[in-house]
Design a protein around this motif. Sequence first.
Motif, PDB file in Angstrom:
ATOM      1  N   PRO A 216       0.711  -1.330  -0.116  1.00 28.05           N
ATOM      2  CA  PRO A 216       0.054  -0.037  -0.043  1.00 28.05           C
ATOM      3  C   PRO A 216       0.684   1.431   0.263  1.00 28.05           C
ATOM      4  CG  PRO A 216      -1.034  -1.581   1.589  1.00 28.05           C
ATOM      5  CD  PRO A 216       0.338  -2.050   0.962  1.00 28.05           C
ATOM      6  N   ASP A 217       2.040   1.308   0.679  1.00 27.22           N
ATOM      7  CA  ASP A 217       2.883   2.264   0.438  1.00 27.22           C
ATOM      8  C   ASP A 217       3.733   2.613  -0.404  1.00 27.22           C
ATOM      9  OD1 ASP A 217       4.836   0.433   0.991  1.00 27.22           O
ATOM     10  OD2 ASP A 217       5.445   1.117   3.038  1.00 27.22           O
ATOM     11  N   GLY A 218       3.524   1.604  -1.363  1.00 34.31           N
ATOM     12  CA  GLY A 218       4.428   1.866  -2.791  1.00 34.31           C
ATOM     13  C   GLY A 218       5.787   1.307  -2.555  1.00 34.31           C
ATOM     14  N   SER A 219       6.310   1.179  -1.511  1.00 35.99           N
ATOM     15  CA  SER A 219       7.645   0.629  -1.304  1.00 35.99           C
ATOM     16  C   SER A 219       8.242  -0.737  -1.885  1.00 35.99           C
ATOM     17  CB  SER A 219       8.110   0.821   0.089  1.00 35.99           C
ATOM     18  OG  SER A 219       7.447  -0.206   1.096  1.00 35.99           O
ATOM     19  N   LEU A 220       7.171  -1.695  -1.969  1.00 31.74           N
ATOM     20  CA  LEU A 220       7.812  -3.067  -2.311  1.00 31.74           C
ATOM     21  C   LEU A 220       6.852  -3.430  -3.273  1.00 31.74           C
ATOM     22  CD1 LEU A 220       7.867  -4.485   1.416  1.00 31.74           C
ATOM     23  CD2 LEU A 220       9.866  -3.851  -0.065  1.00 31.74           C
ATOM     24  N   VAL A 221       7.353  -4.436  -4.159  1.00 29.56           N
ATOM     25  CA  VAL A 221       6.590  -4.892  -5.440  1.00 29.56           C
ATOM     26  C   VAL A 221       7.154  -6.712  -5.269  1.00 29.56           C
ATOM     27  CG1 VAL A 221       8.462  -4.735  -6.950  1.00 29.56           C
ATOM     28  CG2 VAL A 221       6.303  -5.143  -7.776  1.00 29.56           C
ATOM     29  N   ALA A 222       5.906  -7.329  -5.132  1.00 30.64           N
ATOM     30  CA  ALA A 222       5.961  -8.695  -5.261  1.00 30.64           C
ATOM     31  C   ALA A 222       5.435  -9.355  -6.373  1.00 30.64           C
ATOM     32  CB  ALA A 222       5.215  -9.215  -4.137  1.00 30.64           C
ATOM     33  N   TYR A 223       6.104 -10.387  -7.034  1.00 27.94           N
ATOM     34  CA  TYR A 223       5.754 -11.090  -8.052  1.00 27.94           C
ATOM     35  C   TYR A 223       6.090 -12.541  -8.110  1.00 27.94           C
ATOM     36  CZ  TYR A 223      10.583 -10.123  -9.520  1.00 27.94           C
ATOM     37  OH  TYR A 223      12.121 -10.180  -9.746  1.00 27.94           O
ATOM     38  N   THR A 224       5.439 -13.196  -9.016  1.00 24.74           N
ATOM     39  CA  THR A 224       6.056 -14.503  -9.079  1.00 24.74           C
ATOM     40  C   THR A 224       6.845 -14.780 -10.070  1.00 24.74           C
ATOM     41  OG1 THR A 224       4.047 -15.268 -10.311  1.00 24.74           O
ATOM     42  CG2 THR A 224       3.939 -15.562  -7.862  1.00 24.74           C
ATOM     43  N   ARG A 225       8.097 -15.788  -9.960  1.00 23.26           N
ATOM     44  CA  ARG A 225       8.960 -16.241 -11.361  1.00 23.26           C
ATOM     45  C   ARG A 225       8.720 -17.577 -11.522  1.00 23.26           C
ATOM     46  NH1 ARG A 225      14.026 -14.458  -9.459  1.00 23.26           N
ATOM     47  NH2 ARG A 225      14.231 -16.522  -8.375  1.00 23.26           N
ATOM     48  N   ALA A 226       8.187 -18.022 -12.651  1.00 23.08           N
ATOM     49  CA  ALA A 226       7.764 -19.360 -13.031  1.00 23.08           C
ATOM     50  C   ALA A 226       8.792 -20.343 -12.826  1.00 23.08           C
ATOM     51  CB  ALA A 226       7.387 -19.006 -14.381  1.00 23.08           C
ATOM     52  N   VAL A 319      -7.830  -1.305   6.230  1.00 24.39           N
ATOM     53  CA  VAL A 319      -7.914  -0.698   7.361  1.00 24.39           C
ATOM     54  C   VAL A 319      -6.515  -0.992   8.091  1.00 24.39           C
ATOM     55  CG1 VAL A 319      -9.043  -0.240   9.616  1.00 24.39           C
ATOM     56  CG2 VAL A 319     -10.379  -0.565   7.361  1.00 24.39           C
ATOM     57  N   PRO A 320      -5.716  -0.175   8.501  1.00 13.52           N
ATOM     58  CA  PRO A 320      -4.408  -0.432   8.993  1.00 13.52           C
ATOM     59  C   PRO A 320      -4.649  -1.207  10.166  1.00 13.52           C
ATOM     60  CG  PRO A 320      -4.080   1.574   8.313  1.00 13.52           C
ATOM     61  CD  PRO A 320      -5.629   1.109   8.001  1.00 13.52           C
TER      62      PRO A 320
END
Length: 670
Positions: A216-226, A319-320
């Motif tokens: 939500p704060d835009g500091s991290l991105v998560a993704y999957t690697r096949a 909601v935090p």
Amino acid sequence: MLYEPDGALALHDLLATQSRLTTLALAPDGTRLIALVYSSNEEGTEHVTRLWEIDPSGRREHRLVAGSAEGDFAPAFAADGTLLFLSGRENTDPAGEESDSRGVSLWALPECGEARQIARHPGGIHAFVSAANADTVAYTADLLPDAADIETYTAARRERERAMVTAALYEETAASVWSAALGPDEPHTFVLRSDGHAVIAGSQGLEGTADAALSPDGSLVAYTRAGTGRAPDTNTVVVADTTTGTHRHTFSRPGHQYYRLAFTADSSTLVCQRQREETYDTEWRVTLVGFDLDSGEETDLLPEFDNWPWPGRAVLSPVPGDSTMWFTGDERGHCPVFRRDANGTITRLTASGAHTSLCVTPDGTALYALRSAIDSPPRVVRLDAVTPDQRPVLLSAPGDLQWLPGALTEVSTPADDGFSLRGWLVLPEGASAERPAPLLVVPHGGPQASWSAWTWSWNPWPFAARGYAVLLPDPALSTGYGQRMQERGRGQYGGRPYHDVIALTDAALLRDDLDAARTAIAGWSYGGYLANRAVTLTDRFKAAVSVAGMWNLEAFQTDTNMRAYIHKIFGDLRTQPERYETNSPHFDAARMKTPMLIVHGGKDYHVPMGQALSLHSDLQRLGVPVGFLHFPTEGHTIAVPNHIRIMYETVLNFLDHHVLGQEWQRPAML
């Protein structure tokens, strides 16, 4: 031109061109709700997309989004309430940069104003996500294997295009997925910075699914690697810094795959779906897990939930400090919405229907969703976020059907092992003891699936409109009946599931409004396989239809894009041939007597054309009446509106001929 078989609009013609609701997006303040709708173009040659405004309060009628255009899709909202979407529209901004980035780009559309392009990429953007509370966007787009940045990739693409080179070198991953060839371009995750430049967060692998999430704060991105060819059943979750692209965490577990990522409101935990596919010795299992981003600990969030949080993405409270989440999962012919509280308590919020595309309001008190059922196409609904087994409120939206030609009921019976089986039964208008209806048995695809939702590609109602009752059985390996249903069918593709289908067929035919002397079986994908299996084990059906169905499992395990998956279930053909010999219909081809119609797409990599050709050859050799409806440009699913109409017309005419004894009518376009 639009294909009209008789000049009269039959139900299957209407379904082929009917508007289809597919996705919802809710604004951060909860005041705007956007729906993505697919409709047929005037010629019936393709589906086109439009964005529609849905009133969350339910007071106003739906309307097209002001400033949107045909071809806009994948709606989402930025943190400031700006509508974001993907589109292949032309950038007419005179201040825009010149670019050869043909294809889909990312656009921003304020509620009052014009759309502007905010991100583009050579070859186009595949998907994107936006941060809930920050001006950050992550998107999926391609790079060539040796391209370290976008500029290098752009030059390499130009050189390949000038040289007219389309070749791809595969070193670790399969060459095709579903109905498209892969590579050589490889999906990567990019984070769009405020200056308009993109940070590369890493490769998703050649079979990357564009599955990503932003904190939500835009500091991290998560993704999957096949996974790769060496470990195709294992993917990796990557969590990266959005400013630098540096990897903060990687999570992986042998034999498991993670999907549908989402961060908690405080960005401390990453929630995702974890799947363990079926193997020779273990059944398929799905759950939700949480990764603690401080400790790295993985926690099963649904340890006592016997069904699966499948197929949608879990929605987390915005909601935090509130760890409530909502998810959907098949349950005995429905796909309810469930709520998981912080203490692990699970509450079912809806008792009927199938729900997808969940959105939660900013205060966490209400949800929006698409609700469908076997007898209802998707509709937009609002529901309370707490109340059990409620009836959601319908909102005005495109895509409703005013009438269906019959009624829906259920069939149930115990299996020979005592397991309680059930399925849906569609009854045509006028069916009675005096006028019993012919019965069409339609096993579902999958096999890990259920008849719980409306389907556009293989729908029972065109058959009901023609006077057929339609049985929709959920046999072994179906979802929504607990892990025991998976255990019953493990390694028995053509065994226990087939016997369950026959048991439900027998139970349905105890009704005096069905005609046991006029029955047929038809299925798509795994359902097509069960139709193929059935005609080698019984001659009770007057006709059979196999759409994209498996026939020769020995050949299938070598040329499908699912070869590793099939190998896990059935074993090594050279050292463990038993399951192939037990489950492959082609071994019992000599028993076939039932007239068959085969339907197959020429670009199907999932169940390759060779399966249909082999079945067709065996039927011809044995002198069994057979037709082969071939769509050279279609894949695993028949998708083009005019093709859908031709498919239904051909199948219905084939059934009318062999089940009802009517004269064969060849469709005019064929």
